[in-house]
Scaffold this motif. Structure first.
Motif, short mmCIF file in Angstrom:
data_model
loop_
_atom_site.label_atom_id
_atom_site.label_comp_id
_atom_site.label_asym_id
_atom_site.label_seq_id
_atom_site.Cartn_x
_atom_site.Cartn_y
_atom_site.Cartn_z
N PRO A 72 0.93 -1.25 -0.03
CA PRO A 72 -0.19 0.16 0.19
C PRO A 72 0.93 1.52 -0.14
O PRO A 72 2.05 1.38 0.38
CB PRO A 72 -0.80 -0.25 1.30
CG PRO A 72 0.05 -0.96 2.23
CD PRO A 72 0.48 -1.92 1.30
N ALA A 73 0.05 2.37 -0.34
CA ALA A 73 0.68 3.55 -0.41
C ALA A 73 1.01 3.98 1.06
O ALA A 73 0.40 3.72 1.89
CB ALA A 73 0.04 4.79 -1.19
N SER A 74 1.91 5.19 1.39
CA SER A 74 2.34 5.66 2.65
C SER A 74 0.89 6.47 2.99
O SER A 74 0.33 7.07 2.07
CB SER A 74 3.45 6.34 2.52
OG SER A 74 3.63 7.29 3.67
N THR A 75 0.93 6.80 4.28
CA THR A 75 -0.26 7.44 4.86
C THR A 75 0.41 8.63 5.80
O THR A 75 -0.21 9.45 6.22
CB THR A 75 -1.18 6.58 5.63
OG1 THR A 75 -0.51 6.01 6.88
CG2 THR A 75 -1.83 5.70 5.04
N THR A 76 1.78 8.63 5.43
CA THR A 76 2.47 9.63 6.42
C THR A 76 2.62 10.97 5.40
O THR A 76 3.19 11.14 4.47
CB THR A 76 3.86 9.27 6.84
OG1 THR A 76 3.76 8.09 7.46
CG2 THR A 76 4.47 10.19 7.62
N ARG A 77 1.89 12.01 6.04
CA ARG A 77 1.95 13.53 5.34
C ARG A 77 3.33 14.24 5.64
O ARG A 77 3.76 13.97 6.60
CB ARG A 77 0.92 14.27 5.78
CG ARG A 77 -0.54 13.49 5.46
CD ARG A 77 -1.61 14.43 5.69
NE ARG A 77 -2.06 15.47 4.61
CZ ARG A 77 -2.69 15.04 3.48
NH1 ARG A 77 -3.18 13.87 3.26
NH2 ARG A 77 -2.92 15.98 2.66
N VAL A 78 3.80 14.57 4.60
CA VAL A 78 5.10 15.36 4.35
C VAL A 78 4.94 16.62 4.04
O VAL A 78 4.01 17.06 3.18
CB VAL A 78 6.23 14.52 3.67
CG1 VAL A 78 7.44 15.28 3.56
CG2 VAL A 78 6.35 12.94 3.85
N HIS A 79 5.67 17.59 4.74
CA HIS A 79 5.51 19.08 4.65
C HIS A 79 7.02 19.61 4.20
O HIS A 79 7.88 19.27 4.92
CB HIS A 79 4.71 19.75 5.70
CG HIS A 79 3.36 19.36 5.81
ND1 HIS A 79 3.11 18.17 6.65
CD2 HIS A 79 2.26 19.48 5.10
CE1 HIS A 79 1.85 17.93 6.71
NE2 HIS A 79 1.36 18.49 5.39
N LEU A 80 6.88 20.88 3.54
CA LEU A 80 8.43 21.55 3.25
C LEU A 80 8.85 21.99 4.72
O LEU A 80 8.19 22.50 5.50
CB LEU A 80 8.00 22.62 2.44
CG LEU A 80 8.07 22.25 0.81
CD1 LEU A 80 7.87 23.83 0.16
CD2 LEU A 80 9.48 21.77 0.58
N SER A 81 10.17 22.03 4.76
CA SER A 81 10.85 22.35 5.98
C SER A 81 11.30 24.14 5.65
O SER A 81 11.76 24.72 6.41
CB SER A 81 11.81 21.83 6.49
OG SER A 81 12.82 21.62 5.56
#
Length: 102
Positions: A72-81
């Motif tokens: 499955p695809a990741s469910t962890t959201r990533v945001h710019l630093s």
């Protein structure tokens, strides 16, 4: 194997695993096509590389164990630093250099 991150790191738009507008760099930083074209100018704000369309992982298991159901695809959201201002300055410095020469 690609993580297939669930969102645009810049605007937080949802990018499900089958999103045709998901873009990734060689480090798999993930952004939507609108941000890549209109904000980032094809410059990854994290590594300076360019972007390509993210592949879509098959839903159907046509080979044993190879599909979204088993991987499955990741469910962890990533945001710019980086701030929007820092991203804009970086993109302006790099955007006129072809990705293969960055």
């Amino acid at each position: 194997m690609l993580q297939l991150r669930p969102n645009c790191e810049a605007c937080d738009k949802d990018l499900p695993p089958d999103a045709p507008d998901a873009r990734i760099c060689s480090y798999e930083c993930t952004f939507c096509a609108d941000c890549v074209e209109g904000v980032l100018f094809n410059v990854c704000p994290n590594c300076g590389g360019g972007f390509v369309p993210r592949p879509i992982r098959p839903v159907a298991e046509r080979r044993p164990g190879v599909c979204r159901g088993t991987q499955p695809a990741s469910t962890t959201r990533v945001h710019l630093s980086w701030t929007r201002e820092e991203v804009a300055k970086f993109a302006c410095r790099v955007r006129d250099i072809a990705p293969e020469h960055r």
